[in-house]
Design a protein around this motif. Structure first.
Motif, PDB file in Angstrom:
ATOM      1  N   THR A  53     -15.637  13.198  -5.098  1.00 31.94           N
ATOM      2  CA  THR A  53     -14.264  13.704  -5.083  1.00 31.94           C
ATOM      3  C   THR A  53     -14.075  14.704  -6.218  1.00 31.94           C
ATOM      4  OG1 THR A  53     -13.498  11.571  -4.223  1.00 31.94           O
ATOM      5  CG2 THR A  53     -11.827  13.050  -5.134  1.00 31.94           C
ATOM      6  N   LEU A  54     -13.549  15.876  -5.929  1.00 28.74           N
ATOM      7  CA  LEU A  54     -13.409  16.919  -6.950  1.00 28.74           C
ATOM      8  C   LEU A  54     -12.620  16.441  -8.157  1.00 28.74           C
ATOM      9  CD1 LEU A  54     -12.789  20.216  -4.945  1.00 28.74           C
ATOM     10  CD2 LEU A  54     -14.931  19.306  -5.823  1.00 28.74           C
ATOM     11  N   LEU A  55     -11.586  15.632  -7.945  1.00 28.44           N
ATOM     12  CA  LEU A  55     -10.779  15.142  -9.053  1.00 28.44           C
ATOM     13  C   LEU A  55     -11.393  13.914  -9.730  1.00 28.44           C
ATOM     14  CD1 LEU A  55      -7.123  15.651  -7.768  1.00 28.44           C
ATOM     15  CD2 LEU A  55      -8.523  17.147  -9.203  1.00 28.44           C
ATOM     16  N   GLY A  56     -12.526  13.441  -9.206  1.00 31.68           N
ATOM     17  CA  GLY A  56     -13.296  12.406  -9.884  1.00 31.68           C
ATOM     18  C   GLY A  56     -12.754  11.001  -9.822  1.00 31.68           C
ATOM     19  N   ARG A  57     -11.856  10.708  -8.904  1.00 29.74           N
ATOM     20  CA  ARG A  57     -11.274   9.364  -8.816  1.00 29.74           C
ATOM     21  C   ARG A  57     -10.658   9.152  -7.446  1.00 29.74           C
ATOM     22  NH1 ARG A  57      -5.741   9.840  -8.931  1.00 29.74           N
ATOM     23  NH2 ARG A  57      -4.895  11.785  -9.790  1.00 29.74           N
ATOM     24  N   PHE A  58     -10.368   7.885  -7.135  1.00 27.59           N
ATOM     25  CA  PHE A  58      -9.589   7.563  -5.950  1.00 27.59           C
ATOM     26  C   PHE A  58      -8.118   7.882  -6.235  1.00 27.59           C
ATOM     27  CE2 PHE A  58     -12.326   4.173  -3.612  1.00 27.59           C
ATOM     28  CZ  PHE A  58     -13.364   5.084  -3.529  1.00 27.59           C
ATOM     29  N   GLY A  59      -7.361   8.129  -5.186  1.00 29.10           N
ATOM     30  CA  GLY A  59      -5.952   8.422  -5.343  1.00 29.10           C
ATOM     31  C   GLY A  59      -5.115   7.163  -5.470  1.00 29.10           C
ATOM     32  N   LYS A  60      -3.870   7.361  -5.847  1.00 30.20           N
ATOM     33  CA  LYS A  60      -2.913   6.261  -5.952  1.00 30.20           C
ATOM     34  C   LYS A  60      -1.939   6.334  -4.776  1.00 30.20           C
ATOM     35  CE  LYS A  60      -3.035   6.618 -11.005  1.00 30.20           C
ATOM     36  NZ  LYS A  60      -2.224   6.897 -12.226  1.00 30.20           N
TER      37      LYS A  60
ATOM     38  N   GLY B 148       0.790  -1.223   0.000  1.00 30.17           N
ATOM     39  CA  GLY B 148       0.000   0.000   0.000  1.00 30.17           C
ATOM     40  C   GLY B 148       0.820   1.269   0.000  1.00 30.17           C
ATOM     41  N   ILE B 149       0.407   2.214   0.818  1.00 30.56           N
ATOM     42  CA  ILE B 149       1.066   3.516   0.882  1.00 30.56           C
ATOM     43  C   ILE B 149       2.509   3.366   1.339  1.00 30.56           C
ATOM     44  CG2 ILE B 149       1.099   5.720   2.121  1.00 30.56           C
ATOM     45  CD1 ILE B 149      -1.985   5.612   2.104  1.00 30.56           C
ATOM     46  N   GLY B 150       2.740   2.532   2.333  1.00 26.63           N
ATOM     47  CA  GLY B 150       4.107   2.346   2.840  1.00 26.63           C
ATOM     48  C   GLY B 150       5.056   1.820   1.783  1.00 26.63           C
TER      49      GLY B 150
ATOM     50  N   CYS C 182       7.731  16.872  13.012  1.00 23.85           N
ATOM     51  CA  CYS C 182       6.712  15.825  13.025  1.00 23.85           C
ATOM     52  C   CYS C 182       5.460  16.346  12.326  1.00 23.85           C
ATOM     53  CB  CYS C 182       6.388  15.396  14.455  1.00 23.85           C
ATOM     54  SG  CYS C 182       5.180  14.042  14.552  1.00 23.85           S
ATOM     55  N   ASN C 183       4.999  15.630  11.323  1.00 19.68           N
ATOM     56  CA  ASN C 183       3.823  16.031  10.560  1.00 19.68           C
ATOM     57  C   ASN C 183       2.909  14.847  10.293  1.00 19.68           C
ATOM     58  OD1 ASN C 183       4.346  18.989   9.697  1.00 19.68           O
ATOM     59  ND2 ASN C 183       6.272  17.979   9.156  1.00 19.68           N
ATOM     60  N   VAL C 184       1.705  15.159   9.832  1.00 15.69           N
ATOM     61  CA  VAL C 184       0.710  14.133   9.505  1.00 15.69           C
ATOM     62  C   VAL C 184       0.275  14.301   8.054  1.00 15.69           C
ATOM     63  CG1 VAL C 184      -1.583  13.202  10.028  1.00 15.69           C
ATOM     64  CG2 VAL C 184      -0.158  14.116  11.870  1.00 15.69           C
ATOM     65  N   ILE C 185       0.093  13.189   7.366  1.00 14.69           N
ATOM     66  CA  ILE C 185      -0.557  13.201   6.064  1.00 14.69           C
ATOM     67  C   ILE C 185      -1.926  12.535   6.235  1.00 14.69           C
ATOM     68  CG2 ILE C 185      -0.535  12.273   3.716  1.00 14.69           C
ATOM     69  CD1 ILE C 185       2.505  12.524   3.780  1.00 14.69           C
ATOM     70  N   ALA C 186      -2.965  13.201   5.756  1.00  8.79           N
ATOM     71  CA  ALA C 186      -4.328  12.692   5.883  1.00  8.79           C
ATOM     72  C   ALA C 186      -4.883  12.336   4.505  1.00  8.79           C
ATOM     73  CB  ALA C 186      -5.218  13.729   6.567  1.00  8.79           C
ATOM     74  N   PRO C 187      -4.699  11.088   4.073  1.00  9.92           N
ATOM     75  CA  PRO C 187      -5.205  10.691   2.760  1.00  9.92           C
ATOM     76  C   PRO C 187      -6.731  10.554   2.764  1.00  9.92           C
ATOM     77  CG  PRO C 187      -3.457   9.215   3.541  1.00  9.92           C
ATOM     78  CD  PRO C 187      -3.936  10.014   4.711  1.00  9.92           C
ATOM     79  N   GLY C 188      -7.288  10.678   1.562  1.00 11.66           N
ATOM     80  CA  GLY C 188      -8.694  10.352   1.362  1.00 11.66           C
ATOM     81  C   GLY C 188      -8.794   8.907   0.910  1.00 11.66           C
ATOM     82  N   PHE C 189      -9.632   8.660  -0.094  1.00  7.67           N
ATOM     83  CA  PHE C 189      -9.780   7.301  -0.607  1.00  7.67           C
ATOM     84  C   PHE C 189      -8.638   6.988  -1.570  1.00  7.67           C
ATOM     85  CE2 PHE C 189     -14.107   8.278   0.738  1.00  7.67           C
ATOM     86  CZ  PHE C 189     -14.422   7.129   1.459  1.00  7.67           C
ATOM     87  N   ILE C 190      -7.769   6.081  -1.148  1.00  6.99           N
ATOM     88  CA  ILE C 190      -6.581   5.697  -1.922  1.00  6.99           C
ATOM     89  C   ILE C 190      -6.718   4.223  -2.308  1.00  6.99           C
ATOM     90  CG2 ILE C 190      -4.065   5.593  -1.951  1.00  6.99           C
ATOM     91  CD1 ILE C 190      -5.198   8.425  -1.572  1.00  6.99           C
ATOM     92  N   ASP C 191      -6.368   3.899  -3.541  1.00  4.91           N
ATOM     93  CA  ASP C 191      -6.494   2.526  -4.026  1.00  4.91           C
ATOM     94  C   ASP C 191      -5.492   1.601  -3.351  1.00  4.91           C
ATOM     95  OD1 ASP C 191      -8.587   1.912  -5.792  1.00  4.91           O
ATOM     96  OD2 ASP C 191      -7.694   3.172  -7.346  1.00  4.91           O
TER      97      ASP C 191
END
Length: 244
Positions: free
Chosen positions: A205-212, A13-15, A179-188
């Protein structure tokens, strides 16, 4: 000399996407996961991306156990050097209405998603203080900021991650640590493969798709390089939250 980046939850996934982009930037990368099989599979793929001074090693660790975390951090430091970047991407999600959720489930989600990152951060701080620099990035969720039906435990864990990260940023800023945070939305990723009403969510979603995953990794890269940014939440959701 290449700096060391440790990624908890780095085998998928993201990691995994973060591991890819850090190798491209010539970091020495350590990916950490609970299962050796996932680590072995990920390392086989990542080894081909390691060029120049970059390298990748895999470690197994149960993020709910402080002794295991400390042992893993010590092993990484001994094997490849002091840790400069820590990315906390390991997490679980067990949906369900609160009134039907067992205490064990609530505790498991909080232990993995919130207490785990607190313990990994604690484990690397002494070394970062000695180096007089460090960067900790916690992968949260837009749900931690806005909430969602059926995700009380998950939302609470990610909201707690924001409060923890902001407090830690204040504690260690004078030592050169951010130290920071990333707050993803719907990611594939695997976590959203079975999400209901995907078409509706994409239209919202404004960009019309899930993120990668790679698009979240780009945000991680930004925060690694943005040396004047700390205590912040960077939302990566394609504009989803603007329609809430």
């Amino acid at each position: 000399m290449s700096k060391v980046c440790v990624i908890f939850g780095g085998s998928r996934g993201i990691g995994f996407a973060v591991a890819n982009i850090m190798l491209e930037q010539c970091f020495k990368v350590a990916i950490v996961s609970k299962t050796s099989t996932s680590i072995d599979n990920a390392c086989k793929i990542l080894h081909s991306k390691a060029k120049g001074g970059a390298s990748v090693l895999g470690y197994t660790c149960d993020i709910t156990q402080e002794a295991d975390i400390n042992k893993t951090i010590a092993a990484i430091t001994k094997d490849i050097g002091p840790i400069a970047i820590l990315v906390n991407s390991a997490g679980i999600n067990k949906d369900g209405l609160l009134m039907k959720t067992k205490l064990e489930t609530i505790q498991n989600v909080l232990q993995t998603n919130l207490i785990g990152p607190m313990l990994t951060s604690k484990a690397v701080l002494k070394s970062m203080i000695q180096q007089k620099e460090g960067c900790i990035i916690n992968i949260g969720s837009m749900v931690g900021q806005h909430g969602n039906v059926g995700q009380c435990s998950y939302s609470a864990s990610k909201a707690g991650l924001v409060g923890f990260s902001k407090s830690l940023a204040k504690e260690v800023a004078s030592r050169g640590i951010r130290c920071n945070v990333i707050a993803p939305g719907f990611i594939d990723t695997d976590m959203v493969q079975d999400v209901a009403n995907r078409d509706k969510l994409e239209k919202h979603t404004l960009l019309g798709r899930f993120g990668k995953p790679e698009e979240v990794a780009q945000a991680v890269q930004y925060l690694v390089e943005a040396t004047y940014v700390t205590g912040q939440v960077l939302t990566v959701d394609g504009g989803f939250s603007l329609n809430l």
